[in-house]
Scaffold this motif. Structure first.
Motif, mmCIF file in Angstrom:
data_model
loop_
_atom_site.group_PDB
_atom_site.id
_atom_site.type_symbol
_atom_site.label_atom_id
_atom_site.label_comp_id
_atom_site.label_asym_id
_atom_site.label_seq_id
_atom_site.Cartn_x
_atom_site.Cartn_y
_atom_site.Cartn_z
ATOM 1 N N MET A 916 0.758 -1.306 0.380
ATOM 2 C CA MET A 916 -0.156 -0.066 -0.247
ATOM 3 C C MET A 916 0.918 0.956 -0.210
ATOM 4 O O MET A 916 0.603 2.810 -0.258
ATOM 5 C CB MET A 916 -1.005 -0.118 1.071
ATOM 6 N N ALA A 917 2.678 1.178 -0.690
ATOM 7 C CA ALA A 917 3.043 2.582 -0.585
ATOM 8 C C ALA A 917 3.730 2.815 0.514
ATOM 9 O O ALA A 917 3.892 4.498 0.392
ATOM 10 C CB ALA A 917 2.640 3.104 -1.835
ATOM 11 N N VAL A 918 2.996 2.015 1.812
ATOM 12 C CA VAL A 918 3.713 2.640 3.376
ATOM 13 C C VAL A 918 4.793 1.855 3.965
ATOM 14 O O VAL A 918 4.863 0.441 3.269
ATOM 15 C CB VAL A 918 2.157 2.937 4.302
ATOM 16 N N ALA A 919 4.870 2.165 5.082
ATOM 17 C CA ALA A 919 6.464 1.323 5.921
ATOM 18 C C ALA A 919 5.304 0.734 6.849
ATOM 19 O O ALA A 919 4.610 1.885 7.480
ATOM 20 C CB ALA A 919 7.449 2.164 5.959
ATOM 21 N N GLY A 920 5.811 -0.712 7.475
ATOM 22 C CA GLY A 920 4.697 -0.993 8.783
ATOM 23 C C GLY A 920 5.971 -2.013 9.037
ATOM 24 O O GLY A 920 6.597 -2.323 8.605
ATOM 25 N N GLU A 921 5.957 -2.463 10.967
ATOM 26 C CA GLU A 921 6.775 -3.063 11.305
ATOM 27 C C GLU A 921 6.213 -3.153 12.628
ATOM 28 O O GLU A 921 5.449 -2.482 13.188
ATOM 29 C CB GLU A 921 8.166 -2.055 11.364
ATOM 30 N N VAL A 922 6.020 -4.296 13.273
ATOM 31 C CA VAL A 922 6.022 -4.969 14.434
ATOM 32 C C VAL A 922 6.960 -5.625 15.015
ATOM 33 O O VAL A 922 7.771 -6.286 14.671
ATOM 34 C CB VAL A 922 4.389 -6.195 14.102
ATOM 35 N N SER A 923 7.039 -4.886 16.338
ATOM 36 C CA SER A 923 8.607 -5.320 16.980
ATOM 37 C C SER A 923 7.290 -5.288 18.688
ATOM 38 O O SER A 923 6.749 -5.466 19.534
ATOM 39 C CB SER A 923 9.234 -4.534 17.656
ATOM 40 N N LEU A 924 8.263 -6.511 19.223
ATOM 41 C CA LEU A 924 7.966 -7.093 20.626
ATOM 42 C C LEU A 924 9.060 -5.986 21.514
ATOM 43 O O LEU A 924 10.340 -5.938 21.011
ATOM 44 C CB LEU A 924 8.571 -8.547 20.939
ATOM 45 N N MET A 989 -5.855 -3.500 -0.647
ATOM 46 C CA MET A 989 -6.601 -4.558 0.353
ATOM 47 C C MET A 989 -7.583 -5.553 0.602
ATOM 48 O O MET A 989 -7.591 -6.477 1.512
ATOM 49 C CB MET A 989 -7.495 -2.840 2.067
ATOM 50 N N PHE A 990 -8.735 -5.544 -0.366
ATOM 51 C CA PHE A 990 -9.106 -6.194 -0.768
ATOM 52 C C PHE A 990 -8.639 -7.519 -1.439
ATOM 53 O O PHE A 990 -8.182 -8.722 -1.633
ATOM 54 C CB PHE A 990 -10.394 -6.307 -1.954
ATOM 55 N N GLN A 991 -7.132 -7.424 -1.955
ATOM 56 C CA GLN A 991 -6.073 -8.275 -2.784
ATOM 57 C C GLN A 991 -5.382 -8.868 -1.627
ATOM 58 O O GLN A 991 -5.248 -10.395 -1.626
ATOM 59 C CB GLN A 991 -5.315 -7.404 -3.663
ATOM 60 N N GLN A 992 -5.718 -8.003 -0.543
ATOM 61 C CA GLN A 992 -4.576 -9.251 0.487
ATOM 62 C C GLN A 992 -5.755 -9.657 1.458
ATOM 63 O O GLN A 992 -5.571 -10.706 2.006
ATOM 64 C CB GLN A 992 -4.159 -8.104 1.827
ATOM 65 N N LEU A 993 -6.480 -9.221 0.931
ATOM 66 C CA LEU A 993 -8.281 -10.287 2.270
ATOM 67 C C LEU A 993 -7.899 -11.428 1.154
ATOM 68 O O LEU A 993 -7.579 -12.504 2.061
ATOM 69 C CB LEU A 993 -9.273 -9.545 2.057
ATOM 70 N N LEU A 1012 -18.423 -2.099 -2.827
ATOM 71 C CA LEU A 1012 -17.283 -2.639 -3.932
ATOM 72 C C LEU A 1012 -16.951 -1.860 -4.841
ATOM 73 O O LEU A 1012 -17.318 -1.271 -5.590
ATOM 74 C CB LEU A 1012 -17.277 -4.011 -3.777
ATOM 75 N N LEU A 1013 -15.054 -1.592 -5.316
ATOM 76 C CA LEU A 1013 -15.178 -1.353 -6.658
ATOM 77 C C LEU A 1013 -14.913 -2.225 -8.055
ATOM 78 O O LEU A 1013 -15.556 -3.395 -7.191
ATOM 79 C CB LEU A 1013 -13.515 -1.456 -6.712
ATOM 80 N N PRO A 1014 -15.168 -1.854 -8.837
ATOM 81 C CA PRO A 1014 -15.613 -2.822 -9.831
ATOM 82 C C PRO A 1014 -14.081 -3.686 -9.966
ATOM 83 O O PRO A 1014 -13.622 -3.196 -10.169
ATOM 84 C CB PRO A 1014 -15.912 -1.912 -11.259
ATOM 85 N N ASP A 1015 -14.192 -4.696 -11.063
ATOM 86 C CA ASP A 1015 -13.152 -5.741 -11.350
ATOM 87 C C ASP A 1015 -11.969 -5.991 -10.736
ATOM 88 O O ASP A 1015 -11.200 -6.197 -11.007
ATOM 89 C CB ASP A 1015 -12.777 -4.537 -12.586
ATOM 90 N N LEU A 1016 -12.677 -6.451 -9.307
ATOM 91 C CA LEU A 1016 -11.919 -6.874 -8.350
ATOM 92 C C LEU A 1016 -11.676 -8.559 -8.840
ATOM 93 O O LEU A 1016 -12.430 -8.695 -9.307
ATOM 94 C CB LEU A 1016 -12.514 -6.647 -7.038
ATOM 95 N N GLU A 1017 -10.866 -8.497 -8.268
ATOM 96 C CA GLU A 1017 -10.365 -10.413 -8.380
ATOM 97 C C GLU A 1017 -11.050 -10.842 -7.457
ATOM 98 O O GLU A 1017 -10.373 -10.279 -6.255
ATOM 99 C CB GLU A 1017 -8.392 -9.930 -9.104
ATOM 100 N N TYR A 1018 -11.406 -12.262 -7.283
ATOM 101 C CA TYR A 1018 -11.047 -13.208 -6.421
ATOM 102 C C TYR A 1018 -11.672 -14.683 -6.780
ATOM 103 O O TYR A 1018 -11.917 -14.831 -8.219
ATOM 104 C CB TYR A 1018 -12.765 -12.181 -5.341
#
Length: 1027
Positions: A916-924, A989-993, A1012-1018
């Protein structure tokens, strides 16, 4: 001094604490139908929220629920949560489950079928909901809620865990989770089932370790302080011990002192025994001499007793002679008295004869006088004709008086009735003129037929209420303006105006029972808590459209009454306008006003709950019928004329009654005069009759008295009888005197013999007295000897007791042993010398002075405390080592597993955010042994030049908000992402789901979105649904 140690903690068995936890259950495997045990295979709704009836069968992986707002998507989520035993509060919509029943229906139900261990095995959970309770069924059988919860736990379904189940209305709560809370929820949701257990064990054991470390440090410091203090006291302790040795020597001497006293008492006891023996021998000799002197005295006493018996016999003969002489003398005196009485009777007979002759003469004269008086009385004739005339006159007057009394009674009764009518007329007139009665009459005309009785009952029984009771409400409200009164009457329901208001629950129950018979409602005011009154503020925009006031501001009433009217009728939301408001009625709702009044109309707007469109209602304003009621003038004038007529009639009756009373008094006075005249004639007749009868009675009495005197006894015969009796009495007296002479001669002889015997007895008494005097002297000597012996014997016993006491005292102080006897030989042998030695030793010991007299006790007490703390310190150090070992063992199992889990989550999270063109990190977030502070940090960067920052409710982006949950973190969950993303990120987000739902271990998921947006792949594993 150290504080007392708490109860010893139970020791942990290292073997049990370090043993491996049970292995986690294997992950559920998908069957041939692609479902995992615990997946929802069917949902059935009936009368639930917006649905009448709905049945849907979700797929085993991702389920899309698409529909516009208000179409029922959230109803489906609520049904899933409530059927899985969730509390209504977690949905954020209502606190009571009854609020989920469709409006207008009494009950509803939710039914969910879960896939069992085999494709053919289904578990049906049904929750029936009504307005009061819920009923649970499992496969058609009624069961308690706990059994349903246990079933859900077997499938690891955690409805309360926001990482598994995130309702739309609780998204903000997920954003507020702290890193610590996020770690706890993650462990429960996606980790090994043992992870949260091990985490809790580490937190508890780390707390115990901190407490033990603090305790060890405190004990070491306390132990060092105590040892330093004891080192300073060692010199003083040595002097104390030397003083103790001297005191022990003095005590040993004191032990010998009672034994010396015992020896002295033993010597005194032996001397007392010798003296007792000599006194006993002397007492026996004196007693023998005393007994020998008693024999001659006894012989003389026997001889005296013989003389005494002869004297007693002579005295008895003399007493008998005396008694006989007394009897003869007594009889002679009796005869003498009888003779005197006989002579007196003869003289009385002579006097009575003379008196009888005189009484006969007087009786004859009295009889003649009475007969002459009777002959002189004239005959008397009664006036019978006059008496009859007076009687008839009295009867006539009595009839006239009774007639007047009857008329007077009738007139008084009529007067009472007239006065009662006057009072009723006046009361009715006052009631019609009274304001409250006007209002009560208006309520009665409006349908409350018994409102007057109800009002009077409340007024008469106010003492029975605990708090103030108001009512009817119409009487408590005061409206000054006629127009405002019409508005208020039209806005408030009619039943409220006739209601009574209570402020206490017990008052409400009492009044409800009483008002039931009058068909009057009762409202209970529970205070102003919970009442949200709209603030009164007329803005400039309102004034421009003609709004100038509000319905709750145009009347006055007690606070409780006003609050009830506002809460029941929403007066604080109804505004008052002018004709200008009527002309601009369409602009008023734009100001947030949905209810207002104009001089001619009442406008109301309402918004549809489903479509959201506005509807307007306009009603004409009706004039007030309750507040502006007036009296009937004709009835009032009629009552006033009736009142005047009653007053005039009463005055006329009073005058007639006075005339009757005057006439009655005149007749009663005339009748009284006639009765007095009749009584005088009657008294004269009775007097004449009584005088003639009294004269006849006196003549009869005189005649009978004369006859009685003639019949008295003859006096001469009685006189001869008394003379013969006197001669007989003189003969008897002579015989008695001869007997008395003989008895006197016998008495002189007996007296002489008695005197001789008495002289002989006196001589014997003298001899006995002299001999007894000598015997008493000897007796006295014997008694003194016996006393002396007893005294010696008593002293001997006293010495014996003293000897025994001295021995017991000495033995109680110290028993003589061989060692003690040797020590006694080294000591002085006399009491005086031993006392001096004891005093010298004690003086030497007491000369040793100390600043602290309790130094030895302190030293010994501190020494015992040092030993006790040392033992406890060793125990605490061992406990610390065991606790640390347990923590390391548990940490070695928990931390690597947790790090692996977080690493996997970080990998998926980073990849999804990178797409999604952003950065994210999950740490303990680790904190060494402070396991309570461990947490999960989610860091994001929305711009290329920015830095990774911890994501929270305060740090988020307009492009992608934290309010959207992260699908990769959840395990078995029902996700509800919201709309608001830009199309690009929404498509990603839909593709990740789609990709996540295609994985082998992906749980069953639900995606709810309005579009829902048109032309979604599922792929084929998705199950779309449109409500």
């Amino acid at each position: 001094m150290a504080s007392s140690r708490a109860a010893k903690r139970p020791k942990v068995d290292p073997s049990s604490s370090s043993s491996a936890p049970p292995p986690p259950p294997p992950p559920p495997q998908r069957g041939d139908d692609d479902y995992v045990p615990g997946n929802i295979v069917e949902i059935e709704l009936c009368n639930f929220m917006t649905y009448d009836h709905l049945t849907c069968r979700p797929g085993p992986r991702l389920n899309l629920v698409v529909g516009p707002n208000g179409s029922g998507k959230s109803s489906l989520v609520c049904a899933i949560a409530l059927a899985l035993a969730a509390d209504p509060a977690i949905l954020g919509r209502a606190s009571s489950v009854a609020a989920f029943v469709k409006r207008g229906e009494d009950s509803g139900h939710v039914k969910i079928s879960l896939r069992g261990n085999t494709p053919d095995h289904k578990l049906c959970i049904t929750r029936k909901i009504d307005t009061n309770k819920s009923e649970w069924q499992l496969d058609g059988t009624t069961v308690p809620k706990k059994e349903v919860i246990d079933l859900i736990k077997k499938f690891n379904i955690q409805v309360n865990n926001l990482t598994q189940f995130l309702p739309q209305d609780r998204v903000c709560e997920f954003a507020k989770l702290t890193p610590i809370q996020l770690l706890e929820e993650t462990e429960k949701a996606v980790g090994d089932p043992n992870l949260p257990i091990q985490h809790r064990q580490l937190i508890d054991r780390s707390k115990e370790l901190k407490i033990l470390q603090v305790a060890v440090k405190q004990k070491e410091q306390t132990l060092n302080n105590l040892k330093a203090l004891n080192a300073e006291l060692e010199k003083d302790v040595e002097r104390v011990r030397q003083r103790d040795r001297l005191l022990k020597k003095a005590e040993l001497m004191k032990k010998k002192l009672p034994w010396l006293k015992y020896d002295m008492k033993k010597k005194e006891y032996k001397e007392a025994q010798e003296k007792e023996k000599s006194e006993k021998k002397k007492m026996e000799e004196v007693a023998k001499i005393w007994e020998d002197s008693k024999g001659p005295v006894e012989e003389l006493k026997k001889k005296k007793m013989s003389h005494t018996s002869n004297t007693k016999r002579i005295n008895s003969h003399m007493a008998e002679n005396m008694k006989r002489r007394q009897d003869i003398t007594h009889k002679e005196l009796q005869l003498k008295g009888q003779l005197r009485a006989t002579l007196e009777d003869i003289e009385d007979l002579k006097r009575q004869e003379r008196s009888r002759q005189q009484r006969i003469l007087k009786a004859k004269e009295a009889l003649a006088a009475a007969e002459r008086e009777l002959d002189d009385l004239q005959p008397y004739e009664a006036p019978k004709a006059e008496m009859i005339q007076l009687t008839e006159e009295i009867a006539r007057l009595t009839c006239d008086i009774n007639e007047l009394k009857r008329k007077k009674t009738d007139m008084e009764s009529q007067l009472v009735r007239e006065r009662e009518n006057l009072r009723n007329c006046s009361d009715r007139l006052k009631q019609m003129e009274n304001k409250n009665n006007k209002l009560l009459q208006a309520l009665r005309y409006s349908g409350a037929e018994k409102i007057n009785e109800a009002y009077n009952w409340v007024q008469d029984n106010r003492h029975m209420f605990r708090a103030e009771v108001y009512g009817p409400v119409l009487l408590e409200v005061n409206v000054q303006d006629k127009v405002h009164a019409s508005y208020l009457e039209g806005h408030v329901a009619s039943y409220i105006w006739k209601s009574f208001i209570t402020q206490d629950a017990s008052d409400r129950d009492l009044l409800v029972r009483q008002m039931k018979q009058y068909d009057i409602p009762v409202l209970n005011f529970m205070g102003d808590k919970g009442i949200r009154r709209e603030p009164f503020n007329i803005t400039l925009e309102m004034q421009q459209v003609g709004i100038y006031s509000r319905l709750d501001q145009v009347f006055e009433a007690p606070p409780a009454v006003k609050d009830v009217l506002i809460s029941q009728a929403n007066l604080d939301r109804s505004y008052i306008g002018t004709d200008e408001t009527h002309n601009r009625a369409d602009d008023v709702p734009k100001l947030g006003i949905s209810d207002f009044w104009t001089p001619d109309n009442h406008y109301r707007w309402s918004r549809s709950r489903y479509g959201g469109h506005l509807s307007a209602f306009v009603d004409a304003v009706n004039p007030s019928r309750l507040f502006m009621c007036n009296l009937d003038v004709i009835d009032s004038e009629r009552l006033r004329s009736q009142k005047d007529k009653h007053i005039k009639d009463i005055d006329g009756m009073d005058e007639d009654l006075k005339k009757l009373l005057k006439e009655q008094r005149q007749l009663e006075d005339e009748a009284a005069k006639i009765r007095r005249k009749k009584e005088e004639i009657t008294d004269t007749m009775m007097f004449e009759k009584k005088r003639r009868e009294e004269t006849r009675r006196r003549v009869d009495i005189k005649r009978r008295m004369l006859e009685t005197i003639y019949k008295e006894e003859d006096m001469e015969s009685s006189k001869r009888k008394f003379v013969d009796q006197a001669a007989k009495l003189n003969d008897q007296r002579y015989e008695l005197l001869l007997k008395l002479k003989d008895l006197l001669i016998e008495a002189v002889a007996l007296k002489w013999s008695c005197t001789q015997k008495n002289m002989a007895s006196i001589e014997l008494d003298t001899k006995i007295w002299e001999m007894e005097k000598d015997v008493k002297k000897l007796e006295k000597n014997a008694i003194e000897a016996a006393k002396e012996y007893e005294n010696c014997k008593r002293k001997t016993q006293e010495h014996k007791q003293q000897l025994s006491n001295a021995k017991q005292h000495a033995e109680s102080i110290a028993m003589i042993t061989e060692d003690l006897a040797k020590k006694f030989l080294e000591m002085p042998t006399t009491i005086e010398e031993l006392d001096c030695a004891i005093q010298d030793t004690e003086s030497e010991a007491n000369s040793m002075l100390f600043l602290n007299q309790n130094v030895l006790l302190e030293y010994q007490s501190r020494q015992r405390e040092i030993e006790s703390i040392s033992g406890k310190l060793e125990d605490d150090k061992g406990e610390c080592e065991r606790c640390y070992s347990d923590i390391e063992a548990t940490k070695g199992k928990w931390l690597p597993t947790l790090r692996t889990l977080v690493s996997k989550i970080n990998s998926t999270f980073s990849r999804n955010f990178q797409e999604m063109a952003v950065a994210g990190e999950v740490s303990l977030d680790e904190h060494g042994l402070d396991f309570e502070q461990y947490g999960i940090l989610i860091k994001v960067k929305f711009r290329q030049t920015g830095q990774l920052q911890v994501l929270s409710a305060h740090h988020q982006s307009g492009a992608i908000s934290f309010n959207h949950p992260v699908p990769c973190i959840t395990s078995r969950s029902y996700q509800l992402p919201l709309s608001g993303m830009d199309p690009i990120n929404e498509r990603k987000m839909f593709q990740q789901l789609v990709r996540a739902a295609s994985q082998p271990n992906t749980p069953q998921c639900f995606l709810l979105t309005p579009k829902l947006l048109p032309d979604l792949e599922y792929k084929f594993r998705f199950t779309p649904s449109v409500p």
